[in-house]
Design a protein around this motif. Structure first.
Motif, short mmCIF file in Angstrom:
data_model
loop_
_atom_site.label_atom_id
_atom_site.label_comp_id
_atom_site.label_asym_id
_atom_site.label_seq_id
_atom_site.Cartn_x
_atom_site.Cartn_y
_atom_site.Cartn_z
N PHE A 1 0.83 -1.21 0.00
CA PHE A 1 0.00 0.00 0.00
C PHE A 1 0.87 1.25 0.00
N LYS A 2 1.99 1.22 0.71
CA LYS A 2 2.92 2.34 0.70
C LYS A 2 3.43 2.59 -0.71
N TYR A 3 3.73 1.51 -1.43
CA TYR A 3 4.16 1.66 -2.82
C TYR A 3 3.04 2.23 -3.68
N MET A 4 1.84 1.77 -3.46
CA MET A 4 0.70 2.23 -4.23
C MET A 4 0.50 3.74 -4.09
N LEU A 5 0.76 4.26 -2.90
CA LEU A 5 0.57 5.70 -2.65
C LEU A 5 1.78 6.53 -3.04
N ALA A 6 2.97 6.02 -2.74
CA ALA A 6 4.17 6.86 -2.86
C ALA A 6 5.17 6.37 -3.90
N GLY A 7 4.96 5.20 -4.48
CA GLY A 7 5.90 4.69 -5.46
C GLY A 7 7.12 4.08 -4.80
N GLY A 8 8.15 3.86 -5.61
CA GLY A 8 9.37 3.23 -5.12
C GLY A 8 9.81 2.14 -6.06
N ASP A 9 10.71 1.30 -5.58
CA ASP A 9 11.25 0.19 -6.37
C ASP A 9 10.43 -1.05 -6.07
N LEU A 10 9.47 -1.37 -6.92
CA LEU A 10 8.56 -2.48 -6.64
C LEU A 10 9.30 -3.81 -6.61
N ALA A 11 10.27 -3.99 -7.48
CA ALA A 11 11.03 -5.25 -7.47
C ALA A 11 11.76 -5.43 -6.15
N ALA A 12 12.35 -4.34 -5.65
CA ALA A 12 13.06 -4.42 -4.37
C ALA A 12 12.10 -4.68 -3.21
N ILE A 13 10.93 -4.05 -3.26
CA ILE A 13 9.93 -4.27 -2.22
C ILE A 13 9.49 -5.73 -2.21
#
Length: 470
Positions: free
Chosen positions: A422-434
Protein backbone atom coordinates in the motif's frame (compact mmCIF):
# COMPACT_ATOMS: atom_id res chain seq x y z
CA UNK A 1 -30.89 -24.22 -8.37
CA UNK A 2 -31.36 -25.38 -4.81
CA UNK A 3 -30.56 -28.97 -5.76
CA UNK A 4 -27.35 -27.86 -7.51
CA UNK A 5 -26.24 -25.85 -4.49
CA UNK A 6 -26.95 -28.72 -2.13
CA UNK A 7 -24.77 -31.08 -4.15
CA UNK A 8 -21.92 -28.62 -4.27
CA UNK A 9 -22.23 -27.86 -0.60
CA UNK A 10 -22.08 -31.50 0.40
CA UNK A 11 -18.87 -32.04 -1.54
CA UNK A 12 -17.40 -28.92 0.02
CA UNK A 13 -18.23 -30.12 3.48
CA UNK A 14 -16.14 -33.24 3.08
CA UNK A 15 -13.06 -31.23 2.09
CA UNK A 16 -13.55 -28.12 4.16
CA UNK A 17 -10.56 -28.76 6.40
CA UNK A 18 -8.26 -27.66 3.59
CA UNK A 19 -9.84 -24.22 3.38
CA UNK A 20 -7.95 -21.25 4.79
CA UNK A 21 -8.45 -17.61 5.43
CA UNK A 22 -4.90 -16.41 6.20
CA UNK A 23 -5.55 -13.68 8.72
CA UNK A 24 -8.10 -11.71 6.93
CA UNK A 25 -10.59 -9.42 8.59
CA UNK A 26 -13.30 -10.71 6.27
CA UNK A 27 -16.48 -9.06 7.87
CA UNK A 28 -15.47 -5.87 9.48
CA UNK A 29 -16.91 -2.38 9.56
CA UNK A 30 -18.48 -0.10 12.12
CA UNK A 31 -21.51 -1.18 14.05
CA UNK A 32 -24.61 0.94 14.12
CA UNK A 33 -27.18 -1.20 15.85
CA UNK A 34 -27.01 -2.50 19.36
CA UNK A 35 -23.25 -2.70 19.81
CA UNK A 36 -20.80 -0.19 18.41
CA UNK A 37 -16.99 -0.11 18.23
CA UNK A 38 -16.43 -2.45 21.12
CA UNK A 39 -19.33 -1.19 23.18
CA UNK A 40 -21.67 -3.77 24.65
CA UNK A 41 -25.13 -4.17 23.23
CA UNK A 42 -27.76 -3.06 25.69
CA UNK A 43 -29.33 -6.14 27.23
CA UNK A 44 -33.07 -5.63 27.07
CA UNK A 45 -34.06 -9.02 28.43
CA UNK A 46 -34.45 -10.36 31.94
CA UNK A 47 -33.84 -13.84 33.35
CA UNK A 48 -36.73 -16.30 33.38
CA UNK A 49 -39.15 -15.32 36.13
CA UNK A 50 -39.22 -18.79 37.69
CA UNK A 51 -35.54 -18.68 38.67
CA UNK A 52 -34.59 -17.45 42.12
CA UNK A 53 -30.86 -17.70 41.50
CA UNK A 54 -28.80 -14.78 40.19
CA UNK A 55 -28.35 -15.21 36.45
CA UNK A 56 -25.11 -16.54 34.99
CA UNK A 57 -23.67 -13.66 32.99
CA UNK A 58 -21.80 -14.46 29.79
CA UNK A 59 -20.03 -12.14 27.39
CA UNK A 60 -19.87 -12.90 23.68
CA UNK A 61 -17.42 -10.95 21.49
CA UNK A 62 -17.51 -10.87 17.72
CA UNK A 63 -16.09 -8.75 14.91
CA UNK A 64 -18.95 -9.63 12.55
CA UNK A 65 -21.19 -6.67 11.76
CA UNK A 66 -23.15 -7.95 8.79
CA UNK A 67 -25.20 -10.38 10.89
CA UNK A 68 -25.46 -8.45 14.14
CA UNK A 69 -29.22 -7.83 14.05
CA UNK A 70 -29.96 -11.51 13.55
CA UNK A 71 -27.42 -12.59 16.18
CA UNK A 72 -28.79 -10.02 18.63
CA UNK A 73 -32.30 -11.38 18.09
CA UNK A 74 -31.12 -14.95 18.64
CA UNK A 75 -29.30 -13.93 21.83
CA UNK A 76 -32.36 -12.11 23.12
CA UNK A 77 -34.44 -15.23 22.44
CA UNK A 78 -31.90 -17.37 24.28
CA UNK A 79 -31.88 -14.99 27.24
CA UNK A 80 -35.66 -15.09 27.45
CA UNK A 81 -36.15 -18.83 27.03
CA UNK A 82 -33.18 -20.80 28.34
CA UNK A 83 -33.92 -22.83 31.47
CA UNK A 84 -30.46 -22.42 32.99
CA UNK A 85 -30.82 -18.76 33.98
CA UNK A 86 -28.06 -17.67 31.58
CA UNK A 87 -27.84 -14.14 30.23
CA UNK A 88 -25.57 -13.37 27.28
CA UNK A 89 -24.27 -9.88 26.50
CA UNK A 90 -23.24 -9.21 22.90
CA UNK A 91 -20.28 -7.00 22.04
CA UNK A 92 -19.46 -6.16 18.42
CA UNK A 93 -15.86 -5.07 18.09
CA UNK A 94 -14.12 -2.65 15.74
CA UNK A 95 -11.30 -3.36 13.27
CA UNK A 96 -8.89 -4.19 16.10
CA UNK A 97 -10.63 -7.38 17.19
CA UNK A 98 -7.54 -9.53 17.64
CA UNK A 99 -5.71 -6.81 19.55
CA UNK A 100 -8.76 -6.27 21.76
CA UNK A 101 -8.87 -9.99 22.51
CA UNK A 102 -5.15 -9.94 23.37
CA UNK A 103 -5.65 -7.06 25.80
CA UNK A 104 -8.69 -8.70 27.37
CA UNK A 105 -6.84 -11.95 28.04
CA UNK A 106 -3.72 -10.23 29.37
CA UNK A 107 -5.85 -8.22 31.81
CA UNK A 108 -7.99 -11.23 32.83
CA UNK A 109 -11.12 -9.61 31.42
CA UNK A 110 -11.71 -11.98 28.53
CA UNK A 111 -15.17 -12.75 27.18
CA UNK A 112 -16.70 -16.18 27.72
CA UNK A 113 -17.44 -16.90 24.05
CA UNK A 114 -15.49 -15.63 21.03
CA UNK A 115 -16.11 -15.46 17.31
CA UNK A 116 -13.43 -17.56 15.67
CA UNK A 117 -12.22 -17.48 12.08
CA UNK A 118 -9.63 -19.51 10.25
CA UNK A 119 -7.37 -16.46 10.36
CA UNK A 120 -7.31 -16.21 14.15
CA UNK A 121 -8.11 -19.66 15.59
CA UNK A 122 -4.58 -21.08 15.39
CA UNK A 123 -3.15 -17.96 17.03
CA UNK A 124 -5.71 -18.01 19.82
CA UNK A 125 -4.99 -21.69 20.48
CA UNK A 126 -1.23 -21.10 20.66
CA UNK A 127 -1.78 -18.24 23.11
CA UNK A 128 -3.90 -20.46 25.35
CA UNK A 129 -7.06 -18.42 24.90
CA UNK A 130 -9.41 -21.25 23.96
CA UNK A 131 -10.97 -24.13 25.87
CA UNK A 132 -11.18 -27.50 24.10
CA UNK A 133 -14.79 -28.57 23.62
CA UNK A 134 -14.20 -32.32 23.16
CA UNK A 135 -15.84 -33.13 26.49
CA UNK A 136 -19.05 -31.43 25.40
CA UNK A 137 -19.40 -33.17 22.04
CA UNK A 138 -22.19 -35.76 22.00
CA UNK A 139 -22.51 -38.56 19.48
CA UNK A 140 -25.22 -36.58 17.65
CA UNK A 141 -22.99 -33.51 17.38
CA UNK A 142 -20.08 -35.62 16.16
CA UNK A 143 -22.32 -37.20 13.55
CA UNK A 144 -23.50 -33.81 12.29
CA UNK A 145 -20.19 -31.92 12.34
CA UNK A 146 -17.64 -34.76 12.39
CA UNK A 147 -16.53 -34.52 8.76
CA UNK A 148 -15.77 -30.84 9.34
CA UNK A 149 -13.61 -31.38 12.44
CA UNK A 150 -10.16 -31.41 10.89
CA UNK A 151 -6.58 -30.67 11.85
CA UNK A 152 -5.23 -27.12 11.66
CA UNK A 153 -8.73 -25.76 11.05
CA UNK A 154 -10.66 -26.35 14.26
CA UNK A 155 -8.66 -29.22 15.78
CA UNK A 156 -5.14 -28.65 17.05
CA UNK A 157 -2.93 -31.29 18.70
CA UNK A 158 -5.90 -33.61 18.84
CA UNK A 159 -8.21 -31.16 20.63
CA UNK A 160 -11.33 -29.55 19.10
CA UNK A 161 -11.98 -25.85 19.70
CA UNK A 162 -14.79 -24.90 17.31
CA UNK A 163 -17.37 -26.25 14.87
CA UNK A 164 -18.11 -25.21 11.31
CA UNK A 165 -21.02 -23.06 10.15
CA UNK A 166 -20.46 -21.25 6.85
CA UNK A 167 -17.88 -20.19 4.28
CA UNK A 168 -17.62 -17.07 2.15
CA UNK A 169 -17.11 -16.55 -1.56
CA UNK A 170 -15.34 -13.46 -2.87
CA UNK A 171 -16.70 -11.32 -5.68
CA UNK A 172 -16.54 -7.99 -7.48
CA UNK A 173 -19.43 -5.85 -6.20
CA UNK A 174 -20.60 -3.33 -8.78
CA UNK A 175 -23.30 -0.70 -9.33
CA UNK A 176 -25.16 -1.67 -12.50
CA UNK A 177 -26.75 1.76 -12.87
CA UNK A 178 -23.37 3.50 -12.76
CA UNK A 179 -21.90 1.00 -15.22
CA UNK A 180 -24.75 1.68 -17.62
CA UNK A 181 -24.34 5.45 -17.21
CA UNK A 182 -20.66 5.09 -18.14
CA UNK A 183 -21.51 2.92 -21.14
CA UNK A 184 -20.02 -0.25 -19.66
CA UNK A 185 -21.98 -3.36 -20.61
CA UNK A 186 -20.37 -5.98 -18.36
CA UNK A 187 -18.17 -6.20 -15.27
CA UNK A 188 -14.45 -6.28 -16.10
CA UNK A 189 -12.84 -9.61 -16.97
CA UNK A 190 -9.23 -8.38 -16.77
CA UNK A 191 -7.39 -5.95 -14.51
CA UNK A 192 -6.78 -3.62 -17.43
CA UNK A 193 -10.52 -3.55 -18.07
CA UNK A 194 -11.09 -2.76 -14.38
CA UNK A 195 -8.67 0.16 -14.58
CA UNK A 196 -10.33 1.42 -17.78
CA UNK A 197 -13.84 1.02 -16.36
CA UNK A 198 -12.93 2.80 -13.13
CA UNK A 199 -11.57 5.71 -15.14
CA UNK A 200 -14.70 5.91 -17.34
CA UNK A 201 -16.98 5.89 -14.30
CA UNK A 202 -14.98 8.62 -12.61
CA UNK A 203 -15.00 10.80 -15.72
CA UNK A 204 -18.77 10.47 -16.03
CA UNK A 205 -19.63 10.71 -12.34
CA UNK A 206 -16.98 12.84 -10.64
CA UNK A 207 -19.13 15.98 -10.79
CA UNK A 208 -21.71 14.11 -8.71
CA UNK A 209 -19.16 12.67 -6.29
CA UNK A 210 -19.08 9.26 -8.01
CA UNK A 211 -15.79 7.39 -8.39
CA UNK A 212 -14.93 4.15 -10.11
CA UNK A 213 -13.31 2.13 -7.35
CA UNK A 214 -12.77 1.93 -3.61
CA UNK A 215 -11.48 -0.36 -0.89
CA UNK A 216 -11.22 -0.09 2.90
CA UNK A 217 -7.62 1.09 2.82
CA UNK A 218 -7.69 2.13 6.48
CA UNK A 219 -6.54 -1.47 6.93
CA UNK A 220 -4.46 -2.27 3.82
CA UNK A 221 -4.10 -5.97 4.54
CA UNK A 222 -7.84 -6.31 5.09
CA UNK A 223 -8.47 -4.43 1.84
CA UNK A 224 -6.10 -6.60 -0.18
CA UNK A 225 -7.26 -9.83 1.44
CA UNK A 226 -10.78 -9.16 0.16
CA UNK A 227 -9.63 -8.15 -3.33
CA UNK A 228 -6.17 -9.20 -4.51
CA UNK A 229 -6.68 -12.59 -2.91
CA UNK A 230 -9.64 -13.23 -5.22
CA UNK A 231 -7.93 -11.83 -8.30
CA UNK A 232 -4.88 -14.02 -7.79
CA UNK A 233 -6.71 -17.27 -7.06
CA UNK A 234 -8.74 -16.94 -10.26
CA UNK A 235 -5.51 -16.08 -12.09
CA UNK A 236 -3.93 -19.33 -10.90
CA UNK A 237 -1.95 -18.15 -7.86
CA UNK A 238 -2.46 -18.67 -4.14
CA UNK A 239 -4.02 -15.42 -2.98
CA UNK A 240 -1.93 -14.67 0.12
CA UNK A 241 1.52 -14.72 -1.45
CA UNK A 242 2.41 -18.37 -0.79
CA UNK A 243 3.56 -20.61 -3.64
CA UNK A 244 2.10 -24.05 -3.01
CA UNK A 245 4.36 -25.63 -5.64
CA UNK A 246 7.61 -24.55 -3.99
CA UNK A 247 6.47 -24.25 -0.38
CA UNK A 248 7.88 -20.71 -0.24
CA UNK A 249 6.45 -17.21 -0.24
CA UNK A 250 6.62 -15.44 -3.59
CA UNK A 251 4.94 -12.04 -3.87
CA UNK A 252 5.81 -11.50 -7.54
CA UNK A 253 2.24 -12.24 -8.75
CA UNK A 254 0.93 -9.97 -5.98
CA UNK A 255 3.13 -7.14 -7.21
CA UNK A 256 1.59 -7.40 -10.68
CA UNK A 257 -1.86 -6.68 -9.27
CA UNK A 258 -0.55 -3.79 -7.19
CA UNK A 259 0.62 -2.02 -10.34
CA UNK A 260 -2.99 -1.86 -11.57
CA UNK A 261 -4.21 -0.59 -8.21
CA UNK A 262 -1.51 2.06 -8.28
CA UNK A 263 -2.67 3.17 -11.72
CA UNK A 264 -6.22 3.66 -10.46
CA UNK A 265 -4.92 5.70 -7.54
CA UNK A 266 -2.74 7.89 -9.75
CA UNK A 267 -5.46 8.62 -12.31
CA UNK A 268 -7.93 9.61 -9.58
CA UNK A 269 -10.33 6.70 -10.08
CA UNK A 270 -10.31 5.70 -6.41
CA UNK A 271 -12.73 7.41 -4.01
CA UNK A 272 -10.91 10.35 -2.33
CA UNK A 273 -10.07 9.66 1.29
CA UNK A 274 -9.98 5.89 0.78
CA UNK A 275 -6.65 5.86 2.64
CA UNK A 276 -8.61 6.25 5.89
CA UNK A 277 -11.76 4.43 4.81
CA UNK A 278 -13.13 1.63 6.97
CA UNK A 279 -15.38 -1.02 5.45
CA UNK A 280 -18.72 0.24 6.77
CA UNK A 281 -18.21 3.84 5.63
CA UNK A 282 -17.28 2.35 2.25
CA UNK A 283 -20.50 0.35 2.22
CA UNK A 284 -22.47 3.46 3.11
CA UNK A 285 -20.93 5.29 0.15
CA UNK A 286 -21.69 2.37 -2.17
CA UNK A 287 -25.27 2.20 -0.93
CA UNK A 288 -25.57 5.93 -1.66
CA UNK A 289 -24.47 5.34 -5.26
CA UNK A 290 -21.05 6.97 -4.98
CA UNK A 291 -18.81 3.98 -5.81
CA UNK A 292 -18.78 2.06 -9.08
CA UNK A 293 -17.18 -1.15 -7.79
CA UNK A 294 -15.18 -2.82 -5.05
CA UNK A 295 -14.36 -6.39 -4.03
CA UNK A 296 -15.61 -8.19 -0.95
CA UNK A 297 -17.22 -11.25 0.60
CA UNK A 298 -20.59 -12.96 0.27
CA UNK A 299 -21.66 -11.13 3.41
CA UNK A 300 -22.39 -8.01 1.34
CA UNK A 301 -25.99 -8.89 0.32
CA UNK A 302 -26.96 -9.12 3.98
CA UNK A 303 -25.31 -5.78 4.63
CA UNK A 304 -27.38 -4.04 1.95
CA UNK A 305 -30.56 -5.65 3.15
CA UNK A 306 -30.23 -4.89 6.86
CA UNK A 307 -27.35 -2.56 7.71
CA UNK A 308 -27.32 -0.20 4.73
CA UNK A 309 -30.61 -0.67 2.86
CA UNK A 310 -30.32 0.67 -0.66
CA UNK A 311 -32.41 1.09 -3.78
CA UNK A 312 -29.47 1.02 -6.19
CA UNK A 313 -29.27 -1.76 -8.78
CA UNK A 314 -26.15 -3.71 -7.86
CA UNK A 315 -24.76 -7.22 -8.33
CA UNK A 316 -21.82 -9.50 -7.61
CA UNK A 317 -19.61 -11.03 -10.30
CA UNK A 318 -16.39 -13.00 -10.52
CA UNK A 319 -13.36 -10.80 -9.97
CA UNK A 320 -11.20 -9.81 -12.92
CA UNK A 321 -7.98 -11.74 -13.51
CA UNK A 322 -4.53 -10.57 -14.48
CA UNK A 323 -5.06 -11.16 -18.19
CA UNK A 324 -8.78 -11.86 -18.50
CA UNK A 325 -8.29 -15.63 -18.52
CA UNK A 326 -9.49 -17.84 -15.66
CA UNK A 327 -6.60 -20.16 -14.83
CA UNK A 328 -7.53 -21.04 -11.26
CA UNK A 329 -10.55 -21.11 -8.98
CA UNK A 330 -12.03 -18.56 -6.62
CA UNK A 331 -11.17 -19.54 -3.06
CA UNK A 332 -13.99 -20.16 -0.59
CA UNK A 333 -12.67 -18.64 2.63
CA UNK A 334 -13.32 -18.40 6.36
CA UNK A 335 -14.78 -21.91 6.53
CA UNK A 336 -14.48 -24.43 9.34
CA UNK A 337 -14.92 -22.36 12.49
CA UNK A 338 -17.49 -20.10 14.12
CA UNK A 339 -17.72 -19.97 17.94
CA UNK A 340 -15.28 -20.90 20.71
CA UNK A 341 -15.15 -20.87 24.51
CA UNK A 342 -12.63 -18.81 26.46
CA UNK A 343 -10.13 -20.73 28.59
CA UNK A 344 -10.52 -17.95 31.19
CA UNK A 345 -14.29 -18.29 31.44
CA UNK A 346 -15.56 -19.09 34.93
CA UNK A 347 -18.74 -20.48 33.38
CA UNK A 348 -17.61 -22.90 30.69
CA UNK A 349 -20.65 -25.20 30.94
CA UNK A 350 -22.97 -22.22 30.57
CA UNK A 351 -20.86 -21.02 27.65
CA UNK A 352 -21.29 -24.41 26.00
CA UNK A 353 -25.05 -24.28 26.61
CA UNK A 354 -25.16 -21.00 24.68
CA UNK A 355 -22.78 -22.29 22.01
CA UNK A 356 -24.87 -25.46 21.51
CA UNK A 357 -27.97 -23.29 21.15
CA UNK A 358 -26.29 -21.16 18.46
CA UNK A 359 -25.30 -24.30 16.56
CA UNK A 360 -28.89 -25.50 16.44
CA UNK A 361 -30.19 -26.52 13.02
CA UNK A 362 -32.81 -23.79 12.80
CA UNK A 363 -30.33 -21.00 13.57
CA UNK A 364 -27.73 -22.32 11.11
CA UNK A 365 -30.37 -22.90 8.42
CA UNK A 366 -31.79 -19.40 8.82
CA UNK A 367 -28.28 -17.94 8.90
CA UNK A 368 -27.70 -19.38 5.43
CA UNK A 369 -31.11 -18.47 4.06
CA UNK A 370 -30.74 -14.87 5.22
CA UNK A 371 -27.49 -14.64 3.31
CA UNK A 372 -25.10 -14.10 6.23
CA UNK A 373 -22.89 -16.95 5.05
CA UNK A 374 -23.06 -19.98 2.78
CA UNK A 375 -23.70 -23.20 4.73
CA UNK A 376 -21.07 -25.95 4.65
CA UNK A 377 -22.52 -28.34 7.26
CA UNK A 378 -24.03 -31.25 5.27
CA UNK A 379 -27.23 -31.54 7.30
CA UNK A 380 -27.85 -27.80 6.96
CA UNK A 381 -27.06 -27.74 3.24
CA UNK A 382 -29.62 -30.53 2.69
CA UNK A 383 -32.49 -28.67 4.32
CA UNK A 384 -31.70 -25.02 3.56
CA UNK A 385 -33.06 -23.15 0.57
CA UNK A 386 -31.05 -20.66 -1.45
CA UNK A 387 -30.82 -17.31 0.33
CA UNK A 388 -33.76 -15.14 -0.67
CA UNK A 389 -31.88 -11.89 -0.60
CA UNK A 390 -31.13 -9.36 -3.31
CA UNK A 391 -27.70 -9.75 -4.83
CA UNK A 392 -26.90 -13.15 -3.35
CA UNK A 393 -27.29 -14.90 -6.71
CA UNK A 394 -23.93 -13.44 -7.75
CA UNK A 395 -22.18 -14.96 -4.72
CA UNK A 396 -23.50 -18.53 -4.77
CA UNK A 397 -20.96 -21.31 -5.17
CA UNK A 398 -20.46 -22.20 -8.82
CA UNK A 399 -18.11 -23.95 -11.20
CA UNK A 400 -15.27 -21.50 -10.58
CA UNK A 401 -15.36 -21.75 -6.76
CA UNK A 402 -13.42 -24.25 -4.67
CA UNK A 403 -11.42 -24.80 -1.51
CA UNK A 404 -7.69 -24.20 -1.47
CA UNK A 405 -5.07 -25.78 0.81
CA UNK A 406 -4.20 -23.80 3.90
CA UNK A 407 -1.22 -21.48 3.53
CA UNK A 408 1.11 -21.05 6.52
CA UNK A 409 0.46 -18.04 8.71
CA UNK A 410 3.68 -16.32 9.78
CA UNK A 411 4.58 -12.94 11.23
CA UNK A 412 7.64 -11.40 9.56
CA UNK A 413 9.87 -8.76 11.02
CA UNK A 414 8.90 -5.33 9.73
CA UNK A 415 5.91 -4.32 7.64
CA UNK A 416 3.44 -6.94 6.44
CA UNK A 417 2.69 -7.30 2.73
CA UNK A 418 -0.45 -5.16 2.98
CA UNK A 419 1.35 -2.17 4.45
CA UNK A 420 4.41 -2.55 2.21
CA UNK A 421 2.43 -2.73 -1.03
CA UNK A 422 0.00 0.00 0.00
CA UNK A 423 2.92 2.34 0.70
CA UNK A 424 4.16 1.66 -2.82
CA UNK A 425 0.70 2.23 -4.23
CA UNK A 426 0.57 5.70 -2.65
CA UNK A 427 4.17 6.86 -2.86
CA UNK A 428 5.90 4.69 -5.46
CA UNK A 429 9.37 3.23 -5.12
CA UNK A 430 11.25 0.19 -6.37
CA UNK A 431 8.56 -2.48 -6.64
CA UNK A 432 11.03 -5.25 -7.47
CA UNK A 433 13.06 -4.42 -4.37
CA UNK A 434 9.93 -4.27 -2.22
CA UNK A 435 8.85 -7.67 -3.52
CA UNK A 436 12.28 -9.22 -2.92
CA UNK A 437 12.34 -7.81 0.61
CA UNK A 438 8.91 -9.28 1.36
CA UNK A 439 9.98 -12.66 0.00
CA UNK A 440 13.12 -12.62 2.14
CA UNK A 441 11.37 -11.57 5.35
CA UNK A 442 8.37 -13.88 4.97
CA UNK A 443 10.52 -16.89 4.07
CA UNK A 444 12.82 -16.18 7.02
CA UNK A 445 9.78 -16.13 9.30
CA UNK A 446 8.55 -19.32 7.66
CA UNK A 447 11.86 -21.08 8.27
CA UNK A 448 11.80 -20.07 11.93
CA UNK A 449 8.21 -21.27 12.31
CA UNK A 450 9.09 -24.61 10.72
CA UNK A 451 12.14 -25.02 12.99
CA UNK A 452 9.97 -24.35 16.05
CA UNK A 453 7.40 -26.85 14.89
CA UNK A 454 4.72 -24.16 14.59
CA UNK A 455 3.94 -24.92 10.95
CA UNK A 456 4.63 -27.75 8.53
CA UNK A 457 5.28 -27.10 4.86
CA UNK A 458 5.26 -29.69 2.08
CA UNK A 459 5.99 -28.39 -1.44
CA UNK A 460 3.63 -29.72 -4.11
CA UNK A 461 5.25 -29.30 -7.56
CA UNK A 462 2.18 -30.86 -9.19
CA UNK A 463 -0.29 -28.44 -7.62
CA UNK A 464 -3.05 -27.48 -10.07
CA UNK A 465 -4.78 -24.15 -9.31
CA UNK A 466 -7.72 -25.20 -11.47
CA UNK A 467 -8.20 -28.24 -9.25
CA UNK A 468 -6.68 -27.23 -5.90
CA UNK A 469 -7.94 -30.27 -4.02
CA UNK A 470 -6.27 -32.63 -6.50
Amino acid sequence: MRRKWAGIGLSLAVAIGLAGCGGNDNNSGSSNSGATNGQSAENTTTPPAESNKPPVQLKYWTDDRHDQEYIKDMINKFNETNEDNIQVELTVMSENYTQSVDIAFSSKQAPDVLRLKSGNTAGFVKKGYLEPIDGFLTDDIKAEFGKLILDDVNRFDGKVYSLANTGNTLRLVYNKDIFAKAGIANPPASLQEMVDDAKKITEVGKADGIYGFALNFKSPKSAFDRSIREILSLSGYQGLGFDLKTGQFDFAPYSQVIEYFKTMYEDGSILPGAESLDIDPLRAQFAAGKIGMYLSFSTEPGVYQDQFPTDIDWAGALAPTLDGQIKGTSEIVSAGTWLGISAQSANKEAAWTFMKYMYGDEILKTYHEKGFGLAVVPSIVEQAGNPEINGMEGFLVGEHDSLWPVSPSVTPEGANYGDAFFKYMLAGGDLAAITQDLNARYNAALSQAVEKGEVAVTPNPAFDPANPQG
